[in-house]
Motif scaffolding. Structure first.
Motif, PDB file in Angstrom:
ATOM      1  N   TRP A  52       0.837  -1.194   0.000  1.00  0.00           N
ATOM      2  CA  TRP A  52       0.000   0.000   0.000  1.00  0.00           C
ATOM      3  C   TRP A  52       0.877   1.251   0.000  1.00  0.00           C
ATOM      4  O   TRP A  52       1.869   1.321   0.725  1.00  0.00           O
ATOM      5  N   GLN A  53       0.492   2.216  -0.826  1.00  0.00           N
ATOM      6  CA  GLN A  53       1.156   3.512  -0.866  1.00  0.00           C
ATOM      7  C   GLN A  53       0.105   4.595  -0.676  1.00  0.00           C
ATOM      8  O   GLN A  53      -0.876   4.658  -1.438  1.00  0.00           O
ATOM      9  N   VAL A  54       0.292   5.423   0.346  1.00  0.00           N
ATOM     10  CA  VAL A  54      -0.696   6.440   0.709  1.00  0.00           C
ATOM     11  C   VAL A  54      -0.040   7.812   0.645  1.00  0.00           C
ATOM     12  O   VAL A  54       1.060   8.014   1.175  1.00  0.00           O
ATOM     13  N   GLY A  80       7.843  -3.124   9.937  1.00  0.00           N
ATOM     14  CA  GLY A  80       8.477  -1.998   9.264  1.00  0.00           C
ATOM     15  C   GLY A  80       7.526  -1.115   8.497  1.00  0.00           C
ATOM     16  O   GLY A  80       7.962  -0.179   7.815  1.00  0.00           O
ATOM     17  N   SER A  81       6.212  -1.366   8.606  1.00  0.00           N
ATOM     18  CA  SER A  81       5.244  -0.550   7.881  1.00  0.00           C
ATOM     19  C   SER A  81       5.238   0.883   8.405  1.00  0.00           C
ATOM     20  O   SER A  81       5.324   1.136   9.610  1.00  0.00           O
ATOM     21  N   VAL A  85      -1.073   5.221  12.659  1.00  0.00           N
ATOM     22  CA  VAL A  85      -1.781   6.405  13.154  1.00  0.00           C
ATOM     23  C   VAL A  85      -0.749   7.437  13.599  1.00  0.00           C
ATOM     24  O   VAL A  85       0.198   7.127  14.312  1.00  0.00           O
ATOM     25  N   GLY A  86      -0.949   8.677  13.143  1.00  0.00           N
ATOM     26  CA  GLY A  86      -0.014   9.747  13.458  1.00  0.00           C
ATOM     27  C   GLY A  86       0.967  10.043  12.351  1.00  0.00           C
ATOM     28  O   GLY A  86       1.675  11.050  12.411  1.00  0.00           O
ATOM     29  N   ALA A  87       1.021   9.170  11.314  1.00  0.00           N
ATOM     30  CA  ALA A  87       1.945   9.409  10.212  1.00  0.00           C
ATOM     31  C   ALA A  87       1.451  10.570   9.359  1.00  0.00           C
ATOM     32  O   ALA A  87       0.254  10.717   9.113  1.00  0.00           O
ATOM     33  N   GLU A  99       4.328   4.057   3.023  1.00  0.00           N
ATOM     34  CA  GLU A  99       4.205   2.717   2.471  1.00  0.00           C
ATOM     35  C   GLU A  99       4.146   1.653   3.559  1.00  0.00           C
ATOM     36  O   GLU A  99       4.750   1.778   4.623  1.00  0.00           O
ATOM     37  N   GLY A 100       3.399   0.591   3.273  1.00  0.00           N
ATOM     38  CA  GLY A 100       3.321  -0.573   4.146  1.00  0.00           C
ATOM     39  C   GLY A 100       2.821  -1.756   3.347  1.00  0.00           C
ATOM     40  O   GLY A 100       2.137  -1.600   2.332  1.00  0.00           O
ATOM     41  N   SER A 101       3.176  -2.953   3.760  1.00  0.00           N
ATOM     42  CA  SER A 101       2.782  -4.147   3.007  1.00  0.00           C
ATOM     43  C   SER A 101       2.079  -5.149   3.913  1.00  0.00           C
ATOM     44  O   SER A 101       2.268  -5.153   5.128  1.00  0.00           O
ATOM     45  N   GLN A 102       1.267  -6.000   3.287  1.00  0.00           N
ATOM     46  CA  GLN A 102       0.568  -7.086   3.966  1.00  0.00           C
ATOM     47  C   GLN A 102       0.737  -8.355   3.150  1.00  0.00           C
ATOM     48  O   GLN A 102       0.823  -8.311   1.918  1.00  0.00           O
TER      49      GLN A 102
END
Length: 364
Positions: A52-54, A80-81, A85-87, A99-102
């Motif tokens: 995911w890229q936000v 490592g995502s 919350v707070g980003a 960015e973060g992955s699942q």
């Protein structure tokens, strides 16, 4: 002006102002929301991942960045995502993203993510959410483990070094090593148990080549390359005396420096030999094998390599001769002989007596 007309115009003006305010507020709200992109790919075990890229969506650089206030998703984020919350959401013009992955199994058909973010703008807090749903990338077939066999070969003055190893514990590669002087060997080294062999050039005029095949396919053929400086040194290996290097610089040569280093004992020598000169360097035998690194160089050329030394093979003790079986002894052999002779004499006497009586009876 007609009072009725004035009243109508006044109501119309109020409606227009109210509509303008609604549009202005809506535009401010719509100008702030998270943008979500999901990128999927299969994993080796047949599952799949989504990355995911936000980022932020806003009208201009003067609008403050949004901050993630709530996250709703189907699964856990991998270690490592940065989607937490707070980003802070990067501005869209920056090209950056959070960015973060699942990771999911093959039985999960899709993944979703909903991000809620807040902006403080003109004294107001604006909250906006966006969500995204991405399907699995299709039929993810588990990848078959592949062998990871590697080969490193290099030549020096006295021979060819061959190093082969495996890095895949699931599938081991098979290495076949063949030399031009008749040596052939096939090995399958375990991970961490590398194969290493040194093939000495016994006849410099004939040279030497080493052919290496991996899993039945030709990897390469390596040829020993000669160097004029190599003829300045000769090595003799004795399992009793160790390694002895004889250094000789020809009359038409130039001053040459020889450097030697024993990896095991950390013993080193540096010898300079003038043209027409000679010298020797000895590394005594040890209880275990060792390798000596060497360099031979002049102002115009340089060559280096490594030479192994191996201890004498352990001697196999010879088998003791099997003793011949012997009969048990009871008394001395002389007693036995006397007793036997006496028995024979008595028997002879008995036979003689019987024969005489037989003759006497016949006379009657």
């Amino acid at each position: 002006m007609n009072r009725t007309l004035k009243r109508v115009l006044g109501l119309a003006g109020s409606a227009v102002l109210g509509l303008a305010g609604a549009v202005t507020f809506a535009s401010a709200a719509q100008a702030h929301h998270p943008e979500i992109t999901g990128l999927t790919e299969c994993t080796e075990d047949g599952g799949w991942t989504v990355t995911w890229q936000v980022t932020d969506w806003a009208h201009g650089d003067d609008i403050p960045a949004g901050v993630i206030s709530e996250i709703e998703t189907d699964g856990e984020f991998n270690e490592g995502s940065a989607i937490v919350v707070g980003a802070e959401l990067p501005q869209p013009g920056s090209g950056d993203y959070v960015e973060g992955s699942q990771t999911f199994g093959a039985d999960v058909p899709s993944a979703s993510l909903k991000i809620t973010a807040q902006w403080i703008y003109d004294g107001k807090t604006i909250t906006e959410s966006r969500d995204s749903l991405v399907p699995a990338p299709g039929d993810c077939v588990p990848e078959e483990p592949q062998p990871e066999g590697y080969v490193d070969v290099y030549t020096d003055c006295f021979g060819i070094n061959v190093w082969a190893w495996n890095e895949s514990e699931e599938v081991l590669s098979e290495f076949t090593i063949e030399t031009s002087d008749g040596f052939s060997e096939t090995v399958t080294p375990a991970v961490g148990e590398d194969y290493y062999n040194y093939f000495e050039v016994t006849d410099p005029e004939a040279g030497l080549t080493v052919t290496v095949s991996v899993d039945g396919e030709l990897y390469d053929t390596f040829e020993w390359t000669d160097n004029p400086l190599c003829h300045y040194a000769a090595v003799e290996s004795s399992c009793v005396d160790g390694l002895t290097f004889t250094l000789t610089v020809p009359e038409d040569g130039e001053e040459t420096t020889f450097y030697f280093y024993n990896y095991t004992t950390e013993e080193e020598f540096e010898v300079t030999v003038a043209a027409g000169g000679t010298d020797t360097v000895n590394f005594p035998a040890q209880s275990e094998e060792f390798w000596v690194y060497y360099e031979i160089y002049t102002d115009k050329d340089f060559v280096s390599g490594e030479t192994p030394w191996y201890p004498c093979p352990p001697e196999t003790p010879s088998e003791s001769p099997t003793p011949k079986p012997e009969l048990p002894k009871t008394g001395s052999s002389l007693t036995i002989m006397i007793s036997s002779a006496a028995a024979l004499i008595v028997a002879a006497g008995v036979i003689f007596f019987l024969m005489r009586r037989r003759r006497a009876a016949q006379d009657w």
